[in-house]
Write an enzyme that holds these catalytic residues in place. Structure first.
Site, mmCIF file in Angstrom:
data_model
loop_
_atom_site.group_PDB
_atom_site.id
_atom_site.type_symbol
_atom_site.label_atom_id
_atom_site.label_comp_id
_atom_site.label_asym_id
_atom_site.label_seq_id
_atom_site.Cartn_x
_atom_site.Cartn_y
_atom_site.Cartn_z
ATOM 1 N N ASP A 180 14.925 14.499 18.583
ATOM 2 C CA ASP A 180 14.058 13.536 17.684
ATOM 3 C C ASP A 180 12.887 14.595 16.800
ATOM 4 O O ASP A 180 12.991 15.151 15.964
ATOM 5 C CB ASP A 180 13.434 12.277 18.200
ATOM 6 C CG ASP A 180 14.399 11.314 18.643
ATOM 7 O OD1 ASP A 180 15.664 11.622 18.689
ATOM 8 O OD2 ASP A 180 14.192 10.035 18.576
ATOM 9 N N GLU A 195 11.219 5.266 30.313
ATOM 10 C CA GLU A 195 11.931 6.350 29.613
ATOM 11 C C GLU A 195 11.386 7.805 29.574
ATOM 12 O O GLU A 195 12.185 8.596 29.483
ATOM 13 C CB GLU A 195 11.681 5.670 27.922
ATOM 14 C CG GLU A 195 12.426 6.275 26.825
ATOM 15 C CD GLU A 195 11.918 5.766 25.490
ATOM 16 O OE1 GLU A 195 12.705 6.308 24.516
ATOM 17 O OE2 GLU A 195 11.262 5.007 25.365
#
Length: 622
Positions: free
Chosen positions: A379, A576
């Site tokens: 990302d 996460e």
């Protein structure tokens, strides 16, 4: 008008505590998935009816539980709402007994089966994942069972149409400077359309927050799942490759059906056939091939020791011809995807002043913007600025190298000698070009490359996960002098090393912890797992870096497990990512996807303990 006493009496009788009500409704098939809005709509109708009757004082108003109690209207319909109302503590079981089952299930049956199933799971978990010291105590076993059972529980079946833009707009070739702006304009034309329906059997990263299939997550999910049930993992891989198109493309995010799309912002729903994603399924196939070849010849002896459930879980290993037949069917699809990567994600060597061993092996992620390279999976990790059509990405070349290496092994197992020669030639070119195009001797690491203002090649080094990729993907030999510099980068507390795991971007980088800070400092378990695995490999091979790798492996393994365990113990969740300064879990909770790789990490060899035992043994002999 106020409601009458007679009406209140009827309401109280209808809503008597402990009663079960059923409402049967008919909805269009495409709306059935909206269960929550449907139930809320029925509740609102009941509340509106009460409000409309205007109770003249609080004394006449029914209790809250009656206000939200549905009227009993059973009958035909494709939506059946069952509501139970209790007062005080309660528990109940929901049991479904099919007509063909014979004897109906009871709560006692359910209790017994849950107990037996839990005990069987615990026993089998201890056998499949033999946790090694110092993580072989009861608290880590409980932790491991929780992590893995939630990973397995995230396996599901999805069905529906997908939004795809197959316009193949020329802007999507991304060949001009400023290509990201042109591509954005092309996307704004909204040439996407629904395709399918498709189906997917997949393991999701997080059931509450990411309940859909992600291509690069899947490979990491399946590594521990394949340890537990090889054939289950193979079925998931097969399902993914059933989605491959004629060119070799698989959408990186599978948002199938209206329900799935309702959970994703519209700007992220469309899939583009020129967008890639890390091919992590090759990690699992490669692992399967290794086990298949190791099992061959001993299968018959081993099979006698397996329970029925274990035998079913490993049928493709225990019957080598079954496993080889699976590979024969899968192989053309793996090859097609490999060729798609090499065609659509190729980088430009010839147009610029670049010296390299091969003029073909260079790669660039498509779909880049100024701030993100979503297709890479990393990302917001810093890339060269501004984006340039001459850019080259070291992580992508590493992934293609991993594919070539894996296909070479698969082709060898299947006897495709010509294909194997092709893959080995490509792999050799990639290994050379990784050095020629991406190694910075000054920085002691691998870097992305771009073109500067003078149209010359320029390395852009943002030390972090990107810098490690040739090492992480197993493309460096244990005695390579550059491995020493990679290990130094890993172990440097001012760069990547923390007491909790490897941070994603160097502490010294100017972009460390900036902007959204998604892959700009936090600790991610999937990349850390790859690091632990390769450190273990170097630590167990003779060579100049063996002892340094052993030390880093032992400490990183311990740090990672303790980080994930402590956050789980404190919050009850897998996370996460983890904070590099505190070790606390952050971002998405219930993230039992690749964070569950901690089970494999706990099962890895305790080299520190083995070394200590060896030293004690040597002392005794003296």
């Amino acid at each position: 008008m106020p409601i009458s006493t007679h009406e209140i009496s009827e309401l109280e009788e209808w809503g008597e505590g402990g009663r079960t009500t059923v409402q049967s409704l008919q909805y269009p098939d495409e709306q059935i998935w909206q269960a929550k809005p449907i139930v809320f709509r029925q509740l609102k109708e009941q509340v509106d009816w009460l409000v409309e009757n205007k109770f003249d004082n609080a004394e006449h108003a029914p209790p809250v539980w009656q206000v939200f109690s549905l009227q009993n209207k059973p009958g035909a319909g494709n939506v059946q709402i069952v509501q139970k109302v209790f007062e005080g503590d309660f528990e109940f079981d929901i049991l479904f007994s099919s007509e063909s089952a014979g004897k109906e299930l009871t709560s006692e049956d359910l209790t017994r089966e849950i107990k037996a199933g839990s005990e069987e799971f615990g026993e089998r978990f201890g056998g499949v994942f033999a946790l090694k010291a110092p993580f072989n105590t009861d608290k880590y076993k409980k932790f491991g069972r929780s992590m893995f059972s939630n990973l397995i529980g995230g396996i599901g079946y999805f069905y529906g149409q997908s939004v795809v833009d197959r316009s193949y707009a020329p802007e999507y070739d991304e060949v001009d400077e400023g290509f990201w702006e042109e591509a954005a304009e092309a996307r704004a034309r909204h040439a996407e359309a629904l395709e399918g329906p498709y189906e997917l059997f997949t393991s999701v990263p997080s059931r509450p927050f990411f309940p859909r299939g992600f291509l690069w997550d899947e490979g990491f999910h399946l590594l521990p799942i394949a340890d537990w049930d090889t054939d289950l993992a193979l079925e998931v891989i097969k399902s993914w490759f059933n989605l491959i198109d004629e060119d070799g493309w698989i959408g990186r995010e599978q948002i199938l059906g209206a329900e799935a799309r309702s959970k994703v912002p519209q700007e992220f729903q469309t899939q583009y056939p020129h967008y890639a994603n890390p091919p992590t399924l090759f990690l699992v196939v490669e692992q399967f091939v290794e086990r298949l070849l190791n099992t061959n010849g001993t299968a018959a002896v081993h099979k006698e020791k397996l329970s029925q459930s274990e035998s079913l879980a490993s049928a493709s290993l225990e019957n080598p011809e079954v496993g080889l037949e699976y590979l024969r069917k899968l192989y053309p699809l793996l090859r097609r995807q490999f060729q798609w990567f090499r065609k659509t994600q190729k980088g430009d060597i010839k147009s610029y002043d670049r010296e390299a061993y091969s003029s073909k092996e260079a790669y660039r992620w498509r779909g880049r913007t100024v701030t993100h390279c979503l297709t890479s999976g990393l990302d917001d990790y810093p890339r060269p600025q501004p984006p340039h059509p001459g850019e080259l990405h070291v992580d992508l070349m590493s992934w293609v190298g991993l594919m070539a290496k894996s296909l070479s092994n698969i082709g060898d197992a299947l006897g495709f000698s010509e294909d194997v020669d092709e893959y080995r030639t490509i792999l050799d070119a990639i290994e050379h070009n990784l050095v020629d195009l991406h190694w910075s001797e000054k920085d002691g690491c691998f870097c992305d490359a771009t073109i500067d203002d003078f149209e010359e090649n320029k390395l852009v080094c943002h030390k972090g996960y990107i810098s490690l990729f040739p090492f992480l993907t197993g493309l460096m030999k244990p005695d390579d002098p550059k491995v020493g510099k990679i290990l130094a980068l890993i172990g440097d507390e001012e760069e990547l090393w923390t007491p909790y795991g490897l941070r994603s971007l160097s502490k010294k980088d100017a972009l460390h912890e900036t902007a959204e800070n998604y892959w700009r400092s936090p600790i991610w378990i999937n990349i850390n797992y790859m690091a632990v695995k390769q450190l273990h490999y170097v630590a167990t091979q003779d060579g100049p870096h063996k002892e340094v790798a052993r030390d880093l492996y032992s400490r990183l393994r311990k740090n990672l497990v303790e980080t994930i365990y402590n956050a789980w113990e404190e919050t009850g969740f897998a996370w996460e990512q983890y904070n590099p300064e505190t070790g606390k879990g952050q971002r998405t909770q219930h993230f039992t996807g690749w964070t569950s790789l901690v089970v494999k990490i706990m099962s890895m060899e305790d080299l520190e303990g083995a070394k200590a035992a060896g030293s004690e043994h040597g002392h005794d002999e003296l």
